[in-house]
Design a protein around this motif. Structure first.
Motif, mmCIF file in Angstrom:
data_model
loop_
_atom_site.group_PDB
_atom_site.id
_atom_site.type_symbol
_atom_site.label_atom_id
_atom_site.label_comp_id
_atom_site.label_asym_id
_atom_site.label_seq_id
_atom_site.Cartn_x
_atom_site.Cartn_y
_atom_site.Cartn_z
ATOM 1 N N PHE A 187 51.053 -42.693 2.599
ATOM 2 C CA PHE A 187 50.027 -44.341 1.303
ATOM 3 C C PHE A 187 51.141 -43.014 0.243
ATOM 4 O O PHE A 187 50.034 -42.534 -0.499
ATOM 5 N N SER A 188 50.464 -44.344 -0.720
ATOM 6 C CA SER A 188 50.634 -44.017 -1.992
ATOM 7 C C SER A 188 50.442 -45.024 -3.199
ATOM 8 O O SER A 188 50.561 -46.426 -2.440
ATOM 9 N N THR A 189 49.442 -44.964 -3.920
ATOM 10 C CA THR A 189 49.376 -46.059 -4.785
ATOM 11 C C THR A 189 49.452 -45.832 -6.498
ATOM 12 O O THR A 189 48.726 -44.452 -6.800
ATOM 13 N N GLY A 190 50.057 -47.315 -7.298
ATOM 14 C CA GLY A 190 49.810 -46.608 -8.552
ATOM 15 C C GLY A 190 49.087 -47.310 -9.557
ATOM 16 O O GLY A 190 48.679 -47.168 -10.610
ATOM 17 N N PRO A 221 58.061 -36.908 -4.579
ATOM 18 C CA PRO A 221 57.042 -38.072 -4.556
ATOM 19 C C PRO A 221 56.625 -38.346 -3.505
ATOM 20 O O PRO A 221 58.037 -39.064 -2.704
ATOM 21 N N THR A 222 55.897 -39.220 -2.914
ATOM 22 C CA THR A 222 55.818 -40.217 -1.504
ATOM 23 C C THR A 222 55.665 -41.748 -1.975
ATOM 24 O O THR A 222 54.981 -41.822 -2.195
ATOM 25 N N ILE A 223 57.326 -42.088 -2.438
ATOM 26 C CA ILE A 223 56.851 -43.211 -3.631
ATOM 27 C C ILE A 223 58.311 -44.289 -2.477
ATOM 28 O O ILE A 223 59.365 -43.940 -1.914
ATOM 29 N N ASP A 224 57.712 -45.304 -2.115
ATOM 30 C CA ASP A 224 58.978 -46.404 -1.903
ATOM 31 C C ASP A 224 59.679 -46.844 -2.457
ATOM 32 O O ASP A 224 59.512 -47.736 -3.141
ATOM 33 N N ASN A 225 60.633 -46.013 -3.084
ATOM 34 C CA ASN A 225 61.362 -46.451 -4.149
ATOM 35 C C ASN A 225 62.956 -45.355 -3.406
ATOM 36 O O ASN A 225 63.091 -44.363 -4.478
ATOM 37 N N GLU A 226 63.444 -45.970 -3.279
ATOM 38 C CA GLU A 226 65.110 -45.701 -2.175
ATOM 39 C C GLU A 226 65.595 -44.964 -3.726
ATOM 40 O O GLU A 226 66.649 -43.822 -3.336
ATOM 41 N N THR A 227 66.200 -46.009 -4.379
ATOM 42 C CA THR A 227 66.764 -45.757 -6.094
ATOM 43 C C THR A 227 66.327 -43.973 -6.527
ATOM 44 O O THR A 227 67.260 -43.367 -6.400
ATOM 45 N N GLY A 228 64.987 -44.309 -6.630
ATOM 46 C CA GLY A 228 64.664 -43.643 -7.762
ATOM 47 C C GLY A 228 64.389 -41.854 -6.553
ATOM 48 O O GLY A 228 65.045 -41.173 -7.568
ATOM 49 N N VAL A 229 64.579 -42.141 -5.880
ATOM 50 C CA VAL A 229 64.259 -40.388 -5.118
ATOM 51 C C VAL A 229 66.071 -40.387 -4.747
ATOM 52 O O VAL A 229 66.025 -39.261 -5.375
ATOM 53 N N VAL A 273 39.838 -45.710 -2.139
ATOM 54 C CA VAL A 273 41.121 -46.198 -1.983
ATOM 55 C C VAL A 273 41.634 -44.479 -0.117
ATOM 56 O O VAL A 273 42.222 -45.706 0.557
ATOM 57 N N VAL A 274 41.382 -44.036 -0.672
ATOM 58 C CA VAL A 274 41.214 -42.846 0.116
ATOM 59 C C VAL A 274 40.392 -43.325 1.451
ATOM 60 O O VAL A 274 40.923 -43.316 2.715
ATOM 61 N N ALA A 275 39.842 -43.562 2.019
ATOM 62 C CA ALA A 275 38.204 -44.041 2.968
ATOM 63 C C ALA A 275 38.690 -45.374 3.290
ATOM 64 O O ALA A 275 38.400 -45.559 4.292
ATOM 65 N N GLY A 335 47.569 -37.375 -8.378
ATOM 66 C CA GLY A 335 49.348 -37.179 -9.783
ATOM 67 C C GLY A 335 48.526 -37.651 -10.848
ATOM 68 O O GLY A 335 47.792 -38.959 -11.033
ATOM 69 N N SER A 336 49.900 -38.355 -12.040
ATOM 70 C CA SER A 336 49.873 -38.690 -13.023
ATOM 71 C C SER A 336 50.049 -40.568 -12.199
ATOM 72 O O SER A 336 49.420 -40.581 -13.189
ATOM 73 N N THR A 337 51.421 -40.043 -11.713
ATOM 74 C CA THR A 337 51.762 -41.452 -11.605
ATOM 75 C C THR A 337 51.210 -42.443 -10.695
ATOM 76 O O THR A 337 51.485 -43.501 -10.092
#
Length: 352
Positions: A192-195, A118-126, A275-277, A174-176
């Protein structure tokens, strides 16, 4: 495509490494495997496990997927609730889950494994996800990761890897997270990603909307809300349905769900368009104007679990076109929920 079946593939007699696509998701995990007959098959299961003691030997056993969620609802562990393994405990659970899964489906050690990230700003999780996949017993020939929004877009654009040689925009619902990214010949532009706009949020909205619709008489859990969404949501053809709950003092209460599902899905589409537009596309235009213009001249690929709701991508297309004041085309793969694993498998086949 199978969901928690005992189907296994016989890889005996295959001389080259088996190309395998993996999408290890917060709710479901998908394996895309050779079927042993020259074709492909996709195996889907819930991303969860439960442990129990063997009644005869006393040893600890691992149960995963639907069986774990059904038989041990109080102790089952969904180790990727946030989309990635966050700590040592979730990494350990994810490793046990993945090993049980690949063992159940006879995935050979000598395989080329491509997995979607996933494109998430979470280096530890990746990095934790990388540990789970790359330290497993499979993928000994090669193991690679590619962005989930790229993998998911590949089946939307054709039967091969045409998307890798194009300029396009991909949106993963996605779900998250909701992820959006432009790609230029496989290169990520303005990821880009948003929760805040997610399938999990829709589940929470359904919980509240059902309680409001029944005037506080019914409170459902998020698992039931997700089942309502997956079984009944339909943007253009929704039909009210009934369910029954047991009353605390005895007896049962039958209720009808109508706006309890329709309103949250409608809200999700509006929020996704917004959020996309108004967030992702302006950032893309500001950073990469020419690729932005090229990408909007092509269909936008929409994948992920929310894209499985009938009519959702069509309505997303309509509202996004209205918001941007220009015609926008949207395409989805045949099965948006398994598209990332399918795209990863096609990359694995190329690597083989």
């Amino acid at each position: 495509m199978s969901d928690d079946t005992d189907d296994t593939t016989d890889f005996d007699g295959i001389d080259e490494p088996a190309p395998v696509g993996v999408k290890l998701g917060s709710t479901r995990t998908v394996l895309d495997l050779p079927d042993g007959r020259g074709g492909r098959e996709r195996q889907m299961t819930l991303t969860c496990l439960a442990t129990y003691e063997d009644a005869i030997t006393g040893e600890e056993r691992v149960l995963y997927g639907h069986d774990a969620a059904t038989e041990y609802p109080d102790t089952v562990r969904f180790m990727l609730r946030s989309g990635l393994p966050e700590d040592d405990a979730s990494v350990a659970d994810a490793k046990r889950f993945f090993e049980a899964l690949v063992s159940a489906h006879n995935v050979p050690e000598e395989s080329v494994v491509v997995y979607a990230v996933p494109t998430i700003d979470n280096e530890t999780g990746v990095n934790n996800l990388k540990t789970v996949i790359e330290e497993s017993t499979v993928g000994k020939a090669e193991t690679r990761s590619f962005p989930e929004s790229l993998c998911g877009a590949i089946p939307a654009y054709g039967d091969g890897l045409e998307a890798v040689d194009e300029v396009f925009v991909s949106i993963n619902m996605g779900s998250t997270t909701l992820e959006a990214c432009a790609y230029r010949r496989g290169e990520q532009l303005s990821p880009f990603s948003t929760g805040s706009v997610t399938g999990n949020e829709v589940d929470r909205w359904i919980v509240s909307a059902v309680e409001e619709e029944t005037q506080g008489r019914v409170h459902i859990d998020r698992t039931t809300a997700r089942e309502y969404k997956e079984d009944h949501a339909d943007v253009y053809g929704f039909e009210p349905f009934t369910d029954v709950v047991q009353q605390p003092g005895g007896g049962s209460h039958e209720f009808t769900v109508d706006r309890g599902v329709r309103d949250p899905v409608d809200r999700y589409i509006d929020d996704a368009v917004n959020v996309v537009a108004n967030e992702f596309l302006p950032e893309l235009a500001n950073d990469h104007m020419k690729p932005y213009q090229l990408a909007l001249g092509r269909p936008i690929a929409v994948t992920g679990g929310m894209a499985c709701i009938p009519g959702l991508t069509d309505e997303f297309e309509n509202r996004l076109s209205e918001e941007l004041d220009r015609d926008v085309d949207v395409v989805s793969p045949e099965d948006p929920a398994t598209a990332a694993a399918e795209g990863a498998a096609r990359i694995a086949e190329r690597l083989v």
